[in-house]
Design a protein around this motif. Sequence first.
Motif, PDB file in Angstrom:
ATOM      1  N   ALA A  13       0.830  -1.201   0.000  1.00 31.89           N
ATOM      2  CA  ALA A  13       0.000   0.000   0.000  1.00 31.89           C
ATOM      3  C   ALA A  13       0.863   1.249   0.000  1.00 31.89           C
ATOM      4  CB  ALA A  13      -0.926   0.000   1.217  1.00 31.89           C
ATOM      5  N   LEU A  14       1.945   1.225   0.761  1.00 32.85           N
ATOM      6  CA  LEU A  14       2.840   2.373   0.821  1.00 32.85           C
ATOM      7  C   LEU A  14       3.472   2.638  -0.528  1.00 32.85           C
ATOM      8  CD1 LEU A  14       4.344   4.530   2.442  1.00 32.85           C
ATOM      9  CD2 LEU A  14       6.028   2.799   3.051  1.00 32.85           C
ATOM     10  N   VAL A  15       3.925   1.566  -1.182  1.00 32.66           N
ATOM     11  CA  VAL A  15       4.553   1.732  -2.483  1.00 32.66           C
ATOM     12  C   VAL A  15       3.534   2.176  -3.525  1.00 32.66           C
ATOM     13  CG1 VAL A  15       5.780   0.529  -4.330  1.00 32.66           C
ATOM     14  CG2 VAL A  15       6.370   0.069  -1.948  1.00 32.66           C
ATOM     15  N   GLY A  16       2.318   1.669  -3.424  1.00 36.17           N
ATOM     16  CA  GLY A  16       1.318   1.980  -4.432  1.00 36.17           C
ATOM     17  C   GLY A  16       0.577   3.273  -4.188  1.00 36.17           C
ATOM     18  N   SER A  17       0.815   3.933  -3.057  1.00 33.13           N
ATOM     19  CA  SER A  17       0.084   5.156  -2.745  1.00 33.13           C
ATOM     20  C   SER A  17       0.884   6.403  -3.090  1.00 33.13           C
ATOM     21  CB  SER A  17      -0.264   5.189  -1.249  1.00 33.13           C
ATOM     22  OG  SER A  17       0.927   5.251  -0.475  1.00 33.13           O
ATOM     23  N   GLY A  18       1.975   6.238  -3.818  1.00 34.77           N
ATOM     24  CA  GLY A  18       2.860   7.368  -4.073  1.00 34.77           C
ATOM     25  C   GLY A  18       2.186   8.472  -4.861  1.00 34.77           C
ATOM     26  N   CYS A  19       2.185   9.662  -4.318  1.00 34.90           N
ATOM     27  CA  CYS A  19       1.684  10.836  -5.018  1.00 34.90           C
ATOM     28  C   CYS A  19       2.215  12.062  -4.311  1.00 34.90           C
ATOM     29  CB  CYS A  19       0.157  10.850  -5.066  1.00 34.90           C
ATOM     30  SG  CYS A  19      -0.615  10.996  -3.445  1.00 34.90           S
ATOM     31  N   LEU A  20       2.257  13.166  -5.046  1.00 35.67           N
ATOM     32  CA  LEU A  20       2.695  14.425  -4.482  1.00 35.67           C
ATOM     33  C   LEU A  20       1.513  15.102  -3.808  1.00 35.67           C
ATOM     34  CD1 LEU A  20       4.855  15.638  -7.475  1.00 35.67           C
ATOM     35  CD2 LEU A  20       5.726  14.873  -5.270  1.00 35.67           C
ATOM     36  N   VAL A  21       1.731  15.588  -2.605  1.00 45.81           N
ATOM     37  CA  VAL A  21       0.669  16.283  -1.891  1.00 45.81           C
ATOM     38  C   VAL A  21       0.329  17.570  -2.644  1.00 45.81           C
ATOM     39  CG1 VAL A  21       0.070  17.456   0.253  1.00 45.81           C
ATOM     40  CG2 VAL A  21       1.330  15.314   0.330  1.00 45.81           C
ATOM     41  N   PRO A  22      -0.951  17.838  -2.915  1.00 46.22           N
ATOM     42  CA  PRO A  22      -1.328  19.074  -3.606  1.00 46.22           C
ATOM     43  C   PRO A  22      -0.870  20.299  -2.827  1.00 46.22           C
ATOM     44  CG  PRO A  22      -3.161  17.542  -3.566  1.00 46.22           C
ATOM     45  CD  PRO A  22      -2.108  16.977  -2.666  1.00 46.22           C
ATOM     46  N   ARG A  23      -0.477  21.333  -3.558  1.00 47.45           N
ATOM     47  CA  ARG A  23       0.010  22.562  -2.928  1.00 47.45           C
ATOM     48  C   ARG A  23      -0.452  23.767  -3.720  1.00 47.45           C
ATOM     49  NH1 ARG A  23       4.705  20.004  -4.144  1.00 47.45           N
ATOM     50  NH2 ARG A  23       5.409  20.151  -1.991  1.00 47.45           N
ATOM     51  N   SER A  24      -0.383  24.930  -3.080  1.00 47.74           N
ATOM     52  CA  SER A  24      -0.719  26.197  -3.712  1.00 47.74           C
ATOM     53  C   SER A  24       0.480  27.130  -3.601  1.00 47.74           C
ATOM     54  CB  SER A  24      -1.937  26.833  -3.036  1.00 47.74           C
ATOM     55  OG  SER A  24      -2.200  28.114  -3.569  1.00 47.74           O
ATOM     56  N   MET A  25       0.825  27.801  -4.706  1.00 47.41           N
ATOM     57  CA  MET A  25       1.972  28.689  -4.731  1.00 47.41           C
ATOM     58  C   MET A  25       1.514  30.149  -4.704  1.00 47.41           C
ATOM     59  SD  MET A  25       4.442  26.344  -5.109  1.00 47.41           S
ATOM     60  CE  MET A  25       5.899  26.732  -6.050  1.00 47.41           C
ATOM     61  N   THR A  26       2.456  31.043  -4.402  1.00 43.34           N
ATOM     62  CA  THR A  26       2.177  32.481  -4.386  1.00 43.34           C
ATOM     63  C   THR A  26       2.422  33.024  -5.789  1.00 43.34           C
ATOM     64  OG1 THR A  26       2.944  32.546  -2.095  1.00 43.34           O
ATOM     65  CG2 THR A  26       2.645  34.657  -3.194  1.00 43.34           C
ATOM     66  N   LEU A  27       1.436  32.902  -6.673  1.00 39.65           N
ATOM     67  CA  LEU A  27       1.593  33.258  -8.077  1.00 39.65           C
ATOM     68  C   LEU A  27       0.492  34.210  -8.509  1.00 39.65           C
ATOM     69  CD1 LEU A  27       2.434  29.700  -9.442  1.00 39.65           C
ATOM     70  CD2 LEU A  27       4.002  31.635  -9.376  1.00 39.65           C
ATOM     71  N   GLY A  28       0.883  35.241  -9.277  1.00 38.02           N
ATOM     72  CA  GLY A  28      -0.087  36.197  -9.804  1.00 38.02           C
ATOM     73  C   GLY A  28      -0.729  37.070  -8.758  1.00 38.02           C
ATOM     74  N   GLN A  29      -0.127  37.183  -7.577  1.00 34.94           N
ATOM     75  CA  GLN A  29      -0.726  37.925  -6.474  1.00 34.94           C
ATOM     76  C   GLN A  29       0.187  39.088  -6.082  1.00 34.94           C
ATOM     77  OE1 GLN A  29      -1.092  34.779  -3.613  1.00 34.94           O
ATOM     78  NE2 GLN A  29      -2.916  33.920  -4.555  1.00 34.94           N
TER      79      GLN A  29
END
Length: 351
Positions: A13-29
């Motif tokens: 499960a650990l190996v198969g659950s690999g994904c990047l945690v969603p994030r928000s950047m400081t862009l266009g502000q």
Amino acid sequence: MPRMRTWSCCVLALVGSGCLVPRSMTLGQMAAPVGRGATEVGVFTGVQYASQTNPAFSGQDSLGDPRTTQEKTNGFSLPAFEANLQHGFSDSVALNVHASSAGLQPGLKLNLNKSKVAHVALMPQVAFGYGSVGASVFTAGADGVQTEGSPSSKTSFTFLGGLKFLFSHRSGFYAGVGYDFIFNRNYNASIIGGGNVSDKQEVIVSTTGHQISAAIGIDIKLGMVRLRPEVAFAVTPGIGQNITTRVPPNENTLGASGGFGFAIFPGFTMAIASEPRALTEEEEEEEAARAKAEKHKRRQNGVDEEDDEDDDGADDDVKKPTINKKKRQLDDDEEEDNPRKKRRPVDNDED
């Protein structure tokens, strides 16, 4: 043996659950106010590279030997997108809605100063995101009847909340830094095995992180269009994970902390802004009264020295004619009391 099977399922499960945690950047502000009643819509596009190293999980393999499992994920996107919308309620308060992989992120931009040179602003924001995907394998026999096999589903929920500090200069330079708390929950369900020997496996991965982000850019005005080359960077110095695996009749939960992640996002924003709304007579009167009250308050606090000097100069201009008038009156009175001091006219005929 059941315990070994449970640990093996957790590792899978650990190996198969690999994904990047969603994030928000400081862009266009930017910190500069968009203006009363004005709206600005911008879309950022560029190249994003992200890396995430999850915490290390310790356990035993099928033979009972100690084993440590740590997952590392890298991601590259071209092109990648984020979007931003601003609407000004006044020159100091605006609604800001940001869209990113973390979901929709509404917030308020609060300008902290009134200046024609530079602006600073605070922006508290929260984000909510949800995603779902399902997959199955359909097999058709000789009779043409399809049979569904290996069904699986994945859902993801993200919550993000934090605060950003923004700065912008009239030259077009702007920058921002921010902090966000990120919570992401992934739920994966699948059928393992086949025929009469099959089990439903459920894996729940909960990830928390503390993200620090920064960005710099240049605002170039082309009429109503704004072009903003910029680059954003984010680091996640602390990542914690809990993994729960359910394979009836067993359930096992593992927890660890100490991961690390970062992302870099260079590109540019293309924005279109409308003109601010003109003030009504009532609003102009309110603005004038507010400015007068602030000026009076600054005078009382001894802050507005320059204005005070100007006002003193104006007072001097008013006082000088009064002083000269009093001086002329005193001279006239003195001449009436002492007639001999009057200057005698010169008679040229006597000569």
